[in-house]
Motif scaffolding. Structure first.
Motif, mmCIF file in Angstrom:
data_model
loop_
_atom_site.group_PDB
_atom_site.id
_atom_site.type_symbol
_atom_site.label_atom_id
_atom_site.label_comp_id
_atom_site.label_asym_id
_atom_site.label_seq_id
_atom_site.Cartn_x
_atom_site.Cartn_y
_atom_site.Cartn_z
ATOM 1 N N LEU A 5 0.832 -1.217 0.000
ATOM 2 C CA LEU A 5 0.000 0.000 0.000
ATOM 3 C C LEU A 5 0.864 1.263 0.000
ATOM 4 O O LEU A 5 0.575 2.232 -0.708
ATOM 5 C CB LEU A 5 -0.936 -0.007 1.210
ATOM 6 C CG LEU A 5 -2.065 -1.055 1.178
ATOM 7 C CD1 LEU A 5 -2.802 -1.082 2.512
ATOM 8 C CD2 LEU A 5 -3.041 -0.758 0.045
ATOM 9 N N LEU A 6 1.919 1.255 0.818
ATOM 10 C CA LEU A 6 2.824 2.406 0.839
ATOM 11 C C LEU A 6 3.525 2.574 -0.508
ATOM 12 O O LEU A 6 3.808 3.704 -0.933
ATOM 13 C CB LEU A 6 3.855 2.242 1.959
ATOM 14 C CG LEU A 6 3.343 2.449 3.397
ATOM 15 C CD1 LEU A 6 4.434 2.116 4.402
ATOM 16 C CD2 LEU A 6 2.859 3.883 3.589
ATOM 17 N N SER A 7 3.783 1.464 -1.180
ATOM 18 C CA SER A 7 4.403 1.530 -2.503
ATOM 19 C C SER A 7 3.496 2.240 -3.491
ATOM 20 O O SER A 7 3.946 3.029 -4.326
ATOM 21 C CB SER A 7 4.723 0.122 -3.018
ATOM 22 O OG SER A 7 5.694 -0.503 -2.215
ATOM 23 N N VAL A 8 2.206 1.938 -3.388
ATOM 24 C CA VAL A 8 1.236 2.612 -4.258
ATOM 25 C C VAL A 8 1.213 4.111 -3.968
ATOM 26 O O VAL A 8 1.198 4.945 -4.889
ATOM 27 C CB VAL A 8 -0.175 2.007 -4.062
ATOM 28 C CG1 VAL A 8 -1.219 2.839 -4.806
ATOM 29 C CG2 VAL A 8 -0.201 0.573 -4.552
ATOM 30 N N ILE A 9 1.221 4.461 -2.674
ATOM 31 C CA ILE A 9 1.226 5.886 -2.290
ATOM 32 C C ILE A 9 2.481 6.580 -2.812
ATOM 33 O O ILE A 9 2.429 7.696 -3.333
ATOM 34 C CB ILE A 9 1.144 6.029 -0.755
ATOM 35 C CG1 ILE A 9 -0.181 5.454 -0.247
ATOM 36 C CG2 ILE A 9 1.274 7.493 -0.340
ATOM 37 C CD1 ILE A 9 -0.277 5.379 1.267
ATOM 38 N N GLY A 10 3.617 5.910 -2.670
ATOM 39 C CA GLY A 10 4.877 6.518 -3.093
ATOM 40 C C GLY A 10 5.046 6.572 -4.590
ATOM 41 O O GLY A 10 5.748 7.438 -5.116
ATOM 42 N N ASP A 11 4.402 5.656 -5.306
ATOM 43 C CA ASP A 11 4.605 5.581 -6.750
ATOM 44 C C ASP A 11 3.531 6.311 -7.548
ATOM 45 O O ASP A 11 3.712 6.586 -8.731
ATOM 46 C CB ASP A 11 4.639 4.112 -7.190
ATOM 47 C CG ASP A 11 5.298 3.932 -8.546
ATOM 48 O OD1 ASP A 11 6.397 4.477 -8.745
ATOM 49 O OD2 ASP A 11 4.688 3.267 -9.405
ATOM 50 N N GLY A 12 2.400 6.636 -6.887
ATOM 51 C CA GLY A 12 1.275 7.234 -7.601
ATOM 52 C C GLY A 12 1.623 8.498 -8.351
ATOM 53 O O GLY A 12 1.301 8.660 -9.537
ATOM 54 N N ALA A 13 2.299 9.425 -7.670
ATOM 55 C CA ALA A 13 2.629 10.703 -8.302
ATOM 56 C C ALA A 13 3.573 10.525 -9.476
ATOM 57 O O ALA A 13 3.513 11.292 -10.447
ATOM 58 C CB ALA A 13 3.247 11.647 -7.274
ATOM 59 N N PHE A 14 4.425 9.510 -9.419
ATOM 60 C CA PHE A 14 5.373 9.286 -10.508
ATOM 61 C C PHE A 14 4.707 8.605 -11.705
ATOM 62 O O PHE A 14 4.890 9.029 -12.844
ATOM 63 C CB PHE A 14 6.553 8.434 -10.006
ATOM 64 C CG PHE A 14 7.391 9.138 -9.000
ATOM 65 C CD1 PHE A 14 8.271 10.135 -9.389
ATOM 66 C CD2 PHE A 14 7.293 8.835 -7.654
ATOM 67 C CE1 PHE A 14 9.055 10.798 -8.461
ATOM 68 C CE2 PHE A 14 8.069 9.491 -6.722
ATOM 69 C CZ PHE A 14 8.945 10.482 -7.113
ATOM 70 N N PHE A 15 3.915 7.572 -11.425
ATOM 71 C CA PHE A 15 3.265 6.864 -12.526
ATOM 72 C C PHE A 15 2.301 7.791 -13.264
ATOM 73 O O PHE A 15 2.232 7.794 -14.501
ATOM 74 C CB PHE A 15 2.505 5.642 -11.996
ATOM 75 C CG PHE A 15 1.927 4.793 -13.084
ATOM 76 C CD1 PHE A 15 2.673 3.784 -13.666
ATOM 77 C CD2 PHE A 15 0.630 5.011 -13.542
ATOM 78 C CE1 PHE A 15 2.138 3.003 -14.690
ATOM 79 C CE2 PHE A 15 0.092 4.234 -14.551
ATOM 80 C CZ PHE A 15 0.847 3.227 -15.130
ATOM 81 N N PHE A 16 1.554 8.602 -12.512
ATOM 82 C CA PHE A 16 0.591 9.515 -13.123
ATOM 83 C C PHE A 16 1.164 10.932 -13.272
ATOM 84 O O PHE A 16 0.419 11.917 -13.235
ATOM 85 C CB PHE A 16 -0.699 9.540 -12.299
ATOM 86 C CG PHE A 16 -1.452 8.238 -12.331
ATOM 87 C CD1 PHE A 16 -2.223 7.904 -13.430
ATOM 88 C CD2 PHE A 16 -1.372 7.353 -11.276
ATOM 89 C CE1 PHE A 16 -2.918 6.700 -13.475
ATOM 90 C CE2 PHE A 16 -2.060 6.147 -11.301
ATOM 91 C CZ PHE A 16 -2.831 5.815 -12.410
#
Length: 625
Positions: free
Chosen positions: A145-156
């Motif tokens: 879940l933290l990975s999703v939070i940390g990666d969201g801004a970069f992927f999108f």
């Protein structure tokens, strides 16, 4: 700090809210687009308590605040009701090639997005640290879940960039975001990826090929797309009947822009990004670890131009491809640490309590948080010599980091708290390399800065006390009023090394607007040149003053000069000594800048210049201690 009061003073010095076209802020600066910059006195803005410095770039009037810029920005918006302003003045780019203009656009678009990127990057840092210290398992659902939070801004990333670019190009932000969402749609990605893996090409209407490209983490494709969007909007607006605009215009805009992005702009943006990345890393390939040191040395000047954000898409592209970046990120780290170390040396060496405090806080900001603008503008550039220490220290640290082949696995702001992003999994020596690089950078910068020193300002309270001692009634000889009316400039700005070098003594210079020289104090005329272009005066208290009207005006042999006193005469403050014809002297081809120099400067403890832009014959310009 009283943010509201600071905001009020800033708006006042900028000519009021009526003179502000728009305002945004980045990590440390308020970025104004003004209707008329000529209304603003830069020196008055710099004197505002809480303002670190001023920059003018690309049509923006930038006021450097530091870490508290967001709070000041909020008050600025509240006072001027600027939140509703979404458009920015179009800025003319003179004498810029396409590459330079593109880099400048990338920088301005990236600035507002940086906080979101930093927030996500810090989450990634936590994901590195927490498993290392045994608090979190990298196989747990919390980790995922933290990975999703940390990666969201970069992927999108294209979504964030689309919003920012819409403001930059005055486009509809919802169309811009829609474009980003289209190129990030899972079906679009899987369609292109599947065709590419099968060696096939996706075609629009079975005719137009859609080139495969990965748009997640990308920056340039969406910027180019949003740059074109306003023209599509205008075109559709013209061809759409008024009665159908509410439903037909949005549909046509998307039907026009989406295929153009898919077929032309997107692939071109990807190609440009690859070219930019290739050019940067070509330098590294040719120079090896030396390139890291060189970039670290010059990086502060890149920050000054605002172009450091242009490196973000390059780093993101490399990280997305290889998982780490080992050139720009390492140079940035050394440059940031060097800025902080130089400010720290200033803080420790200075005897001025205000300088100690401001330099110390800016050093902490740079070293610990990686925010270097307060140290760069408020301390190192201000005192000049610390910049030399920072550049040399950054060079040394960069050479060491490059030699050890340090790697960065994130794009969090380079700082001590983000050191975990430089840790290489399975390589415990990487931590040692980081510590050595950090140590070399900080220690060498500190020593160089401390040794070469800087001009330490007099304590403000002491200076005020000294000024109070000399600010006594006029006509005592300790205070010197201006002998001319005109514009005051620093003596160093005079286009004659004899005066500007200070070899003849300290003083000021005045560009006269009235052709009259009056006595600046009570005393006598010691010397009156036969050509009447220069006068030597002595005050009753022993101050010797030279007034030299114009440069090389001795060649006029007295022409256009009319003396009203002679050598040996006693004078009183305000007595007319000499008159001259400004227009005729100018027409004869001579500069009228007039140095006013205390020729026996060495006999006094200090000479204080009372800085003003415009002076009259009654204004105090020099005070003698």
């Amino acid at each position: 700090m009283d943010y509201k009061k600071l905001a009020e003073r800033i708006l006042e010095k900028l000519g009021g809210k009526e003179n502000v076209e728009s305002v945004v802020h980045c990590m440390t600066r308020l970025r104004f687009v003004l209707k008329d910059e000529s209304q603003v006195d830069d020196e008055q803005v710099k004197k505002i308590k809480g303002v670190i410095g001023v920059m003018k770039k690309s049509g923006q009037y930038q006021i450097i605040i530091g870490n508290e810029v967001a709070s000041v920005y909020k008050e600025i918006c509240a006072l001027g009701n600027f939140k509703e302003k979404t458009s920015a003045k179009k800025i003319e780019k003179k004498n810029q090639n396409i590459i330079s203009e593109m880099l400048d656009i990338i920088s301005s678009v990236m600035s507002p997005v940086i906080p979101a990127i930093i927030g996500a990057a810090m989450i990634k840092v936590l994901l590195t640290v927490l498993p290392m210290i045994g608090i979190l398992s990298n196989t747990s659902q919390t980790y995922e879940l933290l990975s999703v939070i940390g990666d969201g801004a970069f992927f999108f990333m294209p979504v964030l960039i689309g919003m920012s670019a819409a403001k930059r190009f005055n486009a509809n932000p919802y169309y811009a975001v829609s474009i980003a969402l289209i190129i990030l749609h899972p079906n679009f990605i899987s369609l292109l990826k599947g065709a590419n893996e099968a060696g096939q090409t996706v075609k629009f209407f079975n005719l137009i090929p859609v080139t495969y490209a990965n748009y997640s983490y990308s920056v340039i494709p969406i910027i180019l797309s949003v740059a074109v969007l306003p023209y599509i909007e205008q075109f559709v607006d013209k061809i759409t009947p008024k009665i159908t605009k509410n439903f037909l215009k949005p549909m046509l805009v998307m039907l026009f822009i989406a295929p153009i992005v898919m077929v032309v702009i997107g692939p071109l943006g990807a190609i440009f990004g690859d070219m930019l990345s290739t050019a940067v890393y070509f330098i590294q390939d040719k120079l090896g670890f030396i390139a890291v040191g060189l970039v670290a040395a010059v990086f502060p000047f890149v920050v000054m131009t605002g172009m450091h954000h242009a490196f973000t898409p390059i780093k993101l592209g490399v990280l997305a491809t290889t998982g780490f970046e080992g050139f720009i990120c390492i140079a940035e780290f050394c440059a940031n640490m060097a800025q902080g170390a130089a400010a720290l040396a200033v803080s420790i060496k200075s005897k001025n309590s205000d300088i100690k405090q401001s330099a110390g806080s800016s050093a902490f900001s740079a070293l610990v948080a990686g925010i270097t603008e307060p140290a760069l503008y408020g301390t190192n550039l201000r005192f000049k010599k610390p910049m030399i220490g920072a550049c040399l220290g950054g060079l040394m640290g960069g050479l060491v980091g490059g030699f050890f082949q340090m790697k960065c696995y994130g794009v969090a702001t380079p700082a001590i708290v983000t050191i975990p992003q430089y840790l290489e999994e399975g390589n415990p020596q990487s931590f040692l390399y980081i510590l050595i690089t950090l140590g070399v950078t900080v220690v060498s910068t500190f020593i160089i800065t401390y040794v070469i020193g800087f001009e330490d300002p007099v304590e403000e309270d002491d200076e005020e006390m000294l000024e109070e001692k000399v600010t006594i009634p006029l006509n005592t000889g300790l205070n010197i009023v201006s002998p001319l009316e005109g514009h005051m400039i620093e003596l160093s700005q005079v286009n004659d090394v004899t005066f500007s070098s200070g070899v003849m003594g300290n003083g000021v210079a005045i560009i006269p607007t009235k052709g009259q020289v009056v006595a600046p104090f009570d005393g006598t005329i010691d010397v009156f040149f036969k050509t009447h272009h220069a006068i030597g005066l002595r005050s009753e208290t022993g101050v010797e003053l030279l007034i030299h009207v114009g440069l090389d005006t001795v060649n006029l042999e007295g022409k256009y000069f009319t003396p009203h006193r002679k050598q040996g005469d006693t004078i009183k403050t305000g007595d007319v000594i000499l008159e001259f014809d400004i227009e005729k002297i100018k027409k004869a081809g001579y500069e009228l800048v007039t140095p006013i120099i205390i020729t026996n400067s060495q006999q006094f403890m200090d000479i204080i210049v009372k800085k003003k832009d415009v002076v009259t014959a009654n204004d105090q310009v020099l005070a003698i201690i």
